[in-house]
Design a protein around this motif. Structure first.
Motif, short mmCIF file in Angstrom:
data_model
loop_
_atom_site.label_atom_id
_atom_site.label_comp_id
_atom_site.label_asym_id
_atom_site.label_seq_id
_atom_site.Cartn_x
_atom_site.Cartn_y
_atom_site.Cartn_z
N THR A 249 -57.36 -76.18 49.24
CA THR A 249 -58.12 -75.80 50.08
C THR A 249 -57.33 -74.05 50.48
O THR A 249 -58.07 -73.77 51.48
N ARG A 250 -56.33 -74.18 50.11
CA ARG A 250 -55.35 -73.11 50.94
C ARG A 250 -55.98 -71.63 50.30
O ARG A 250 -55.42 -70.16 50.20
N LEU A 251 -56.01 -71.72 48.31
CA LEU A 251 -56.19 -70.69 47.22
C LEU A 251 -57.92 -70.44 47.40
O LEU A 251 -58.23 -69.05 46.69
N SER A 252 -58.61 -71.68 47.39
CA SER A 252 -60.17 -71.16 47.20
C SER A 252 -61.03 -71.97 48.52
O SER A 252 -60.72 -72.76 48.63
N ARG A 253 -62.08 -70.99 48.37
CA ARG A 253 -63.49 -71.79 49.13
C ARG A 253 -64.02 -72.42 48.39
O ARG A 253 -65.06 -72.94 49.40
N ARG A 254 -63.79 -72.87 47.22
CA ARG A 254 -64.77 -73.51 45.94
C ARG A 254 -64.71 -74.74 46.53
O ARG A 254 -63.19 -75.42 47.18
N GLU A 255 -66.00 -75.82 46.72
CA GLU A 255 -65.88 -77.03 46.35
C GLU A 255 -64.16 -77.70 44.51
O GLU A 255 -64.87 -76.74 44.49
N ALA A 256 -64.16 -78.49 45.34
CA ALA A 256 -63.09 -78.50 44.13
C ALA A 256 -63.78 -80.03 43.43
O ALA A 256 -63.91 -80.83 43.98
N VAL B 46 -56.06 -67.25 33.94
CA VAL B 46 -57.60 -68.02 33.96
C VAL B 46 -57.99 -69.21 34.56
O VAL B 46 -59.10 -68.77 35.21
N LEU B 47 -56.90 -69.27 34.95
CA LEU B 47 -56.85 -71.01 35.96
C LEU B 47 -57.95 -70.49 37.24
O LEU B 47 -58.57 -70.17 38.40
N THR B 48 -56.86 -69.25 38.05
CA THR B 48 -56.96 -68.36 39.37
C THR B 48 -58.50 -67.95 39.46
O THR B 48 -59.44 -67.65 40.78
N VAL B 49 -58.84 -67.17 38.11
CA VAL B 49 -59.71 -66.63 38.00
C VAL B 49 -61.01 -67.52 38.10
O VAL B 49 -62.02 -66.96 39.07
N SER B 50 -60.90 -67.99 37.29
CA SER B 50 -62.07 -69.19 37.18
C SER B 50 -62.71 -70.15 38.51
O SER B 50 -63.75 -70.70 38.47
N CYS B 51 -61.94 -70.70 39.54
CA CYS B 51 -61.48 -71.11 40.54
C CYS B 51 -62.13 -70.56 41.99
O CYS B 51 -62.04 -70.76 43.08
N GLY B 52 -62.81 -68.28 41.72
CA GLY B 52 -62.90 -67.71 42.77
C GLY B 52 -60.84 -67.95 43.27
O GLY B 52 -61.29 -67.55 44.85
N MET B 53 -60.06 -68.26 43.46
CA MET B 53 -58.74 -67.23 43.81
C MET B 53 -58.72 -65.95 43.43
O MET B 53 -58.74 -65.47 43.12
N PRO B 54 -57.68 -65.51 44.83
CA PRO B 54 -57.24 -63.68 44.64
C PRO B 54 -56.10 -63.60 43.51
O PRO B 54 -55.68 -65.02 42.83
N PRO C 26 -52.31 -70.33 55.53
CA PRO C 26 -53.96 -70.00 56.19
C PRO C 26 -54.52 -71.05 54.81
O PRO C 26 -54.04 -70.93 53.63
N PRO C 27 -56.05 -71.45 55.37
CA PRO C 27 -57.17 -72.03 54.64
C PRO C 27 -57.71 -71.12 53.76
O PRO C 27 -57.95 -70.09 54.63
N ALA C 28 -58.21 -71.14 53.10
CA ALA C 28 -59.02 -70.23 52.56
C ALA C 28 -60.43 -70.13 52.82
O ALA C 28 -60.73 -69.83 52.90
N GLY C 29 -60.89 -71.21 53.28
CA GLY C 29 -62.53 -71.51 53.73
C GLY C 29 -61.98 -71.84 55.55
O GLY C 29 -60.99 -71.83 55.91
N ASP C 30 -63.29 -72.62 55.56
CA ASP C 30 -63.02 -73.35 57.18
C ASP C 30 -62.39 -74.48 56.72
O ASP C 30 -62.07 -75.15 57.99
#
Length: 421
Positions: free
Chosen positions: A213-220, A365-373, A195-199
């Motif tokens: 797009t499945r891991l972060s709502r942020r713009e990459a 560090v990667l997942t925390v920094s990029c707003g991932m769960p 499932p997508p993390a955002g829209d």
């Protein structure tokens, strides 16, 4: 009587598929698996459908196989551990190599897809791209969407794998080309089923971009995408880890590729394997929230747990995967707080235990920094390692069936015992 025409020397030295299989003691499809791995070369029969093989090459391969079977294949290692012959990954002197090439250098110069192709075929394809069949994606998505919201990443991926298998009528074809075809479509199908993390749900472009797009709502941003792609390539394989051994056992029993991958996913869910990244993520998050690594570390030790993200039994020194990933993370501006927190964890524990950061801490560090769960590291690991699992399954299909069958050391009551009342 007419004189016989001399047979050309080149033709006299070539074997049919059946002859090559008999000499090697394998099935004809295994001969083509050797070709796909670069261990044999083949030549099409002019005007025909079959292939011929150089007799010298076949004889040399047969000799190597006999030596290996008499040696390490399916035997016990020097420390009493099960050892399995493999030509995929070597871990040695705080380095690791994919088919003899430094894995960190491969990940630094090539995409995840290209590194996966290198593992599977021994050939480098810088333009490698994976495409998911629409039918497989549709059935996998329906299966995943039926799961409860709290389902773990490996639950989603395992269900998607099984669903995709049902949509593939050729899944029982274990020939080299068929397995490679499955490999190139299954991995993007798994990502597309998440499932997508955002829209946004991106289903085109490099696999790392789709996974983002499945891991972060942020713009990459480009630096973050590069770090994610490199993380996938670094994690693609790591010799006979627990999940990989499970895959090889399944492949040894001639389970199809989807079933073998499902076996790997089942084992990777363990907190000491694929789930380790989640523990490191939560520790890092606690350190950032408290502003001090000491209370978070004390809490882990008080609960009787090891400090996640530190040390690795195969690397007495520094984990090369962590070192490579930290270098990329330093180029991401918003990663600085998490990098400082990770450094604090290492320095605090170093007072009593001189352990280096491992790839789980770098992944955190990667997942925390990029707003991932907190589950993102587990997802990244499972998607990345699927390529390695398939490489090992492909290799195992070329071995003697059911060789992964160790004998148990019985420790129960000595028979015969009386029947229970």
């Amino acid at each position: 009587m007419r004189d016989q025409q001399p047979v050309p020397s080149d033709a006299a030295r070539r074997l049919s598929t059946r002859e090559a299989a008999e000499l090697l003691g394998v099935k004809p499809e295994t001969v083509y698996a050797y070709v796909s791995r670069g261990q044999l070369s083949s030549r099409r029969v002019p005007g025909g459908r079959g292939s011929t093989f150089d007799a010298g090459e076949v004889e040399a391969l047969a000799r190597r196989n006999r030596r290996a079977s008499a040696g390490s294949s399916g035997s016990r290692g020097s420390r009493g551990e099960l050892s399995v012959r493999t030509g995929i990954t070597l871990i040695e002197d705080d380095h690791y190599y994919f088919r003899g090439v430094d894995a960190v250098e491969l990940a630094a110069r090539h995409t995840y897809e290209a590194v996966a192709e290198w593992l599977w075929t021994g050939r480098m394809d810088p333009g490698a791209a994976f495409t998911a069949p629409a039918a497989s994606v549709a059935v996998a998505r329906r299966a995943v969407e039926a799961l409860p919201e709290h389902a773990a990443p490996t639950d989603l991926l395992r269900v998607a794998t099984i669903a995709a298998a049902t949509a593939d009528p050729l899944r029982f074809d274990l020939s080299g080309d068929a397995v490679l075809g499955t490999a190139r479509t299954l991995i993007p199908t798994l990502v597309a089923a998440l499932p997508p993390a955002g829209d946004e749900r991106r289903d085109e472009g490099p696999l790392a971009h789709r996974l983002w797009t499945r891991l972060s709502r942020r713009e990459a941003d480009e630096a973050s995408l590069r770090a994610l792609d490199t993380a996938l390539a670094l994690l693609v394989d790591h010799d006979l880890a627990a999940s990989t051994l499970a895959v090889r056992v399944a492949a040894s029993a001639r389970a199809h590729t989807y079933a073998a991958v499902s076996a790997g996913l089942g084992v990777s869910e363990g907190p000491l394997h694929g789930g380790a990244g989640g523990h490191a993520h939560r520790l890092l998050r606690d350190v950032l929230d408290q502003g001090d690594p000491a209370p978070a570390i004390e809490g882990e030790l008080r609960a009787g747990r090891r400090i996640p993200g530190l040390g690795h039994r195969l690397y007495p020194g520094e984990d090369p995967r962590a070192r490579a990933l930290f270098t990329l993370l330093e180029r991401i501006p918003h990663a600085e707080p998490a990098l400082l927190a990770a450094r604090g964890i290492v320095e605090t524990t170093a007072r009593h235990a001189p352990l280096h950061a491992n790839v789980d801490l770098a992944l955190a560090v990667l997942t925390v920094s990029c707003g991932m769960p907190s589950t993102a590291g587990e997802t990244i690991f499972a998607v990345a390692r699927t390529a390695g699992w398939i490489a090992h399954a492909l290799e195992e299909y070329g071995e003697r069936p059911l060789r992964m069958r160790p004998s148990g050391l019985y420790s129960g009551p000595k028979p015969p015992q009386p029947l229970p009342e």
